[in-house]
Design a protein around this motif. Structure first.
Motif, short mmCIF file in Angstrom:
data_model
loop_
_atom_site.label_atom_id
_atom_site.label_comp_id
_atom_site.label_asym_id
_atom_site.label_seq_id
_atom_site.Cartn_x
_atom_site.Cartn_y
_atom_site.Cartn_z
N TYR A 114 0.82 -1.21 0.00
CA TYR A 114 0.00 0.00 0.00
C TYR A 114 0.86 1.26 0.00
O TYR A 114 0.57 2.21 -0.73
N LEU A 115 1.91 1.29 0.80
CA LEU A 115 2.76 2.49 0.84
C LEU A 115 3.48 2.70 -0.48
O LEU A 115 3.67 3.84 -0.91
N SER A 116 3.87 1.62 -1.14
CA SER A 116 4.48 1.74 -2.47
C SER A 116 3.46 2.29 -3.46
O SER A 116 3.78 3.16 -4.28
N TRP A 117 2.25 1.79 -3.40
CA TRP A 117 1.18 2.26 -4.29
C TRP A 117 0.87 3.73 -4.01
O TRP A 117 0.67 4.51 -4.93
N ALA A 118 0.83 4.12 -2.74
CA ALA A 118 0.52 5.50 -2.37
C ALA A 118 1.62 6.46 -2.78
O ALA A 118 1.36 7.64 -3.00
N ALA A 119 2.85 5.98 -2.90
CA ALA A 119 3.97 6.84 -3.25
C ALA A 119 4.08 7.10 -4.75
O ALA A 119 4.78 8.03 -5.15
N ILE A 120 3.40 6.34 -5.57
CA ILE A 120 3.54 6.49 -7.03
C ILE A 120 3.18 7.90 -7.50
O ILE A 120 3.98 8.51 -8.24
N PRO A 121 2.03 8.49 -7.14
CA PRO A 121 1.75 9.85 -7.62
C PRO A 121 2.75 10.87 -7.09
O PRO A 121 3.12 11.80 -7.82
N ILE A 122 3.20 10.70 -5.88
CA ILE A 122 4.18 11.64 -5.31
C ILE A 122 5.49 11.55 -6.07
O ILE A 122 6.11 12.57 -6.37
N ILE A 123 5.92 10.35 -6.38
CA ILE A 123 7.17 10.16 -7.15
C ILE A 123 7.04 10.74 -8.54
O ILE A 123 7.96 11.40 -9.03
N ILE A 124 5.90 10.54 -9.18
CA ILE A 124 5.70 11.08 -10.52
C ILE A 124 5.73 12.61 -10.50
O ILE A 124 6.36 13.25 -11.36
N LEU A 125 5.06 13.20 -9.52
CA LEU A 125 5.09 14.67 -9.40
C LEU A 125 6.50 15.17 -9.08
O LEU A 125 6.95 16.19 -9.62
N TRP A 126 7.21 14.45 -8.24
CA TRP A 126 8.57 14.83 -7.90
C TRP A 126 9.49 14.79 -9.13
O TRP A 126 10.27 15.70 -9.36
N LYS A 127 9.38 13.70 -9.89
CA LYS A 127 10.19 13.56 -11.11
C LYS A 127 9.80 14.62 -12.15
O LYS A 127 10.64 15.09 -12.91
N GLY A 128 8.51 14.97 -12.19
CA GLY A 128 8.07 15.98 -13.14
C GLY A 128 8.57 17.37 -12.83
O GLY A 128 8.85 18.16 -13.73
N PHE A 129 8.68 17.68 -11.55
CA PHE A 129 9.12 19.03 -11.17
C PHE A 129 10.63 19.17 -11.19
O PHE A 129 11.15 20.25 -11.42
N PHE A 130 11.36 18.09 -10.91
CA PHE A 130 12.83 18.19 -10.84
C PHE A 130 13.48 17.39 -11.90
O PHE A 130 13.52 16.37 -12.21
#
Length: 114
Positions: free
Chosen positions: A98-114
């Motif tokens: 669940y924590l891996s699944w929950a982190a996917i949008p955050i990682i995508i946004l992080w990679k998109g901004f930086f």
């Protein structure tokens, strides 16, 4: 008339983001927790954690000798220990999933901004 359509589009934009986040986080939490409880319930058919806890000090197979009491505690204790370890591993795996699944949008946004 165009001001109402702009307000509607902006409102729908934020509404769709809200629905996505609600489904992604809350919906997936309930799905993972439901599936985990189903798995633990089916494993309880084999390990009988509650039954072994309830009858922990009862003799094994109603053998009321000292050996029956000793073996009952030993076998039920080992069965309980194995069940607790297995249940804890399944809950830890579900939590990691669940924590891996929950982190996917955050990682995508992080990679998109930086």
């Amino acid at each position: 008339m165009t001001s109402f359509s702009i307000v509607y589009v902006v409102q729908r934009f934020f509404y769709r983001i809200f629905v996505f986040l609600r489904n992604w986080y809350i919906g997936s939490f309930f799905a993972v927790s439901h599936r985990t409880l189903l798995i633990l319930g089916s494993l309880d058919q084999s390990f009988a954690l509650r039954v072994n806890l309830r009858h922990f000090f009862d003799p094994l197979y109603q053998d009321h000798t000292a050996l029956g009491h000793t073996l009952g505690v030993f076998f039920r204790g080992s069965r309980l220990a194995g069940a607790v370890v297995l249940y804890a591993a399944i809950v830890a795996a579900a939590l990691f999933l669940y924590l891996s699944w929950a982190a996917i949008p955050i990682i995508i946004l992080w990679k998109g901004f930086f």
